[in-house]
Design a protein around this motif. Structure first.
Motif, PDB file in Angstrom:
ATOM      1  N   PHE A   1      -8.987  62.861 117.999  1.00  0.00           N
ATOM      2  CA  PHE A   1      -8.398  63.462 119.615  1.00  0.00           C
ATOM      3  C   PHE A   1      -9.990  64.539 119.804  1.00  0.00           C
ATOM      4  CE2 PHE A   1      -4.634  61.836 117.850  1.00  0.00           C
ATOM      5  CZ  PHE A   1      -4.160  60.941 119.283  1.00  0.00           C
TER       6      PHE A   1
ATOM      7  N   LYS B   1      -4.437  55.199 119.936  1.00  0.00           N
ATOM      8  CA  LYS B   1      -4.129  56.401 118.655  1.00  0.00           C
ATOM      9  C   LYS B   1      -2.387  57.071 118.492  1.00  0.00           C
ATOM     10  CE  LYS B   1      -7.315  58.196 121.511  1.00  0.00           C
ATOM     11  NZ  LYS B   1      -7.753  59.869 121.936  1.00  0.00           N
TER      12      LYS B   1
ATOM     13  N   ASP C   1      -4.317  61.859 126.741  1.00  0.00           N
ATOM     14  CA  ASP C   1      -3.661  61.800 125.093  1.00  0.00           C
ATOM     15  C   ASP C   1      -2.268  62.904 125.564  1.00  0.00           C
ATOM     16  OD1 ASP C   1      -6.044  61.246 123.862  1.00  0.00           O
ATOM     17  OD2 ASP C   1      -7.011  63.061 123.886  1.00  0.00           O
TER      18      ASP C   1
ATOM     19  N   VAL D   1       1.216  63.619 118.528  1.00  0.00           N
ATOM     20  CA  VAL D   1       0.364  62.761 119.390  1.00  0.00           C
ATOM     21  C   VAL D   1      -0.469  61.153 118.961  1.00  0.00           C
ATOM     22  CG1 VAL D   1      -2.068  64.005 120.025  1.00  0.00           C
ATOM     23  CG2 VAL D   1      -0.879  64.884 118.074  1.00  0.00           C
TER      24      VAL D   1
ATOM     25  N   GLY E   1      -2.267  58.821 122.501  1.00  0.00           N
ATOM     26  CA  GLY E   1      -3.357  58.761 123.017  1.00  0.00           C
ATOM     27  C   GLY E   1      -3.961  57.665 123.006  1.00  0.00           C
TER      28      GLY E   1
ATOM     29  N   TYR F   1      -0.726  67.220 127.813  1.00  0.00           N
ATOM     30  CA  TYR F   1      -1.431  66.343 128.129  1.00  0.00           C
ATOM     31  C   TYR F   1      -2.650  66.435 128.944  1.00  0.00           C
ATOM     32  CZ  TYR F   1      -0.646  66.710 133.402  1.00  0.00           C
ATOM     33  OH  TYR F   1      -0.576  66.980 134.739  1.00  0.00           O
TER      34      TYR F   1
ATOM     35  N   PHE G   1      -3.490  69.215 120.530  1.00  0.00           N
ATOM     36  CA  PHE G   1      -3.705  67.636 120.729  1.00  0.00           C
ATOM     37  C   PHE G   1      -4.218  67.699 119.173  1.00  0.00           C
ATOM     38  CE2 PHE G   1      -4.519  67.937 124.614  1.00  0.00           C
ATOM     39  CZ  PHE G   1      -3.466  67.616 125.319  1.00  0.00           C
TER      40      PHE G   1
ATOM     41  N   ASN H   1      -8.584  55.221 124.306  1.00  0.00           N
ATOM     42  CA  ASN H   1      -9.270  55.675 124.925  1.00  0.00           C
ATOM     43  C   ASN H   1      -9.562  53.962 125.334  1.00  0.00           C
ATOM     44  OD1 ASN H   1      -9.176  58.138 123.782  1.00  0.00           O
ATOM     45  ND2 ASN H   1     -11.184  57.150 122.388  1.00  0.00           N
TER      46      ASN H   1
END
Length: 199
Positions: A32, A151, A179, A163, A165, A191, A39, A167
């Motif tokens: 992250f 992620k 995220d 966490v 997330g 976030y 994060f 991309n």
């Protein structure tokens, strides 16, 4: 200021002097991003410093090293840094340690061990960090799905968080990310949404 330095490079590696961001493990191991706090980044090695001399070794049999130290001018906080990396095929590992007498949150000794393994269908991460006695271990996975990469990370130890997330690549140079983190402690949740472009 960002990075401002002079550099001399050759078959021996390279030497730089100036104001330099000492890369922590994040170039290969922080899912992250580096210094991402809530994060999930538990690697506190690195940071930007003035009057730093840095030596980057060439890669030999998969191994490479970085060593740095400040040239103390009387106003510059003393700082030392070392990192040893190994990479072979899908496996990569790194150990980094720094010592900083800056009068801020960076002060003290930080140590981090990190490793990753790329299974192609997923990439696995593990990082163990020790920041002035505060210890934590993170376990993570990245799963590519077309233009997107999902992620997930769990952090346990003196720091506990989870966490999630994603991309999404808009082009070869530009991507968007979103995220979400839930952390035990002062920050209960956070976030962020953003865009990254490389030049």
């Amino acid at each position: 200021l960002q990075n401002v330095y002079i550099n001399l490079a050759g078959s021996f590696g390279s030497v730089s002097f100036g104001r330099i961001l000492m890369a922590n493990q994040g170039d290969a191991f922080a899912q992250f991003g580096t210094n991402s706090g809530e994060f999930g980044d538990i690697d506190s090695t690195g940071n930007r410093h003035d009057n730093v001399v840095v030596y980057y070794s060439p890669t030999i049999a998969g191994f490479s090293a970085t060593v740095a130290n400040t040239v103390n001018s009387g106003t510059t906080a003393e700082y030392s840094y070392m990192q040893l990396k190994y990479a072979a095929g899908p496996f990569a590992a790194s150990y980094a340690q720094d010592k900083n007498n800056a009068n801020d949150v960076r002060n003290g000794t930080n140590k981090t061990i990190a490793a990753s393994y790329d299974l192609k269908m997923a990439k696995l991460f593990i990082t163990n960090g020790d920041t002035n006695g505060t210890k934590a271990t993170s376990f993570g996975v990245n799963v590519p799905m077309g233009k997107a990469t999902l992620k997930a990370m769990a952090v346990t130890g003196d720091v506990k968080s989870s966490v999630l997330g994603v991309n999404y690549n808009l082009s070869k140079r530009t991507s968007m990310f979103a995220d979400f983190a839930n952390t035990t402690g002062a920050v209960s949740s956070a976030y962020r949404i953003g865009m990254l472009t490389s030049f």
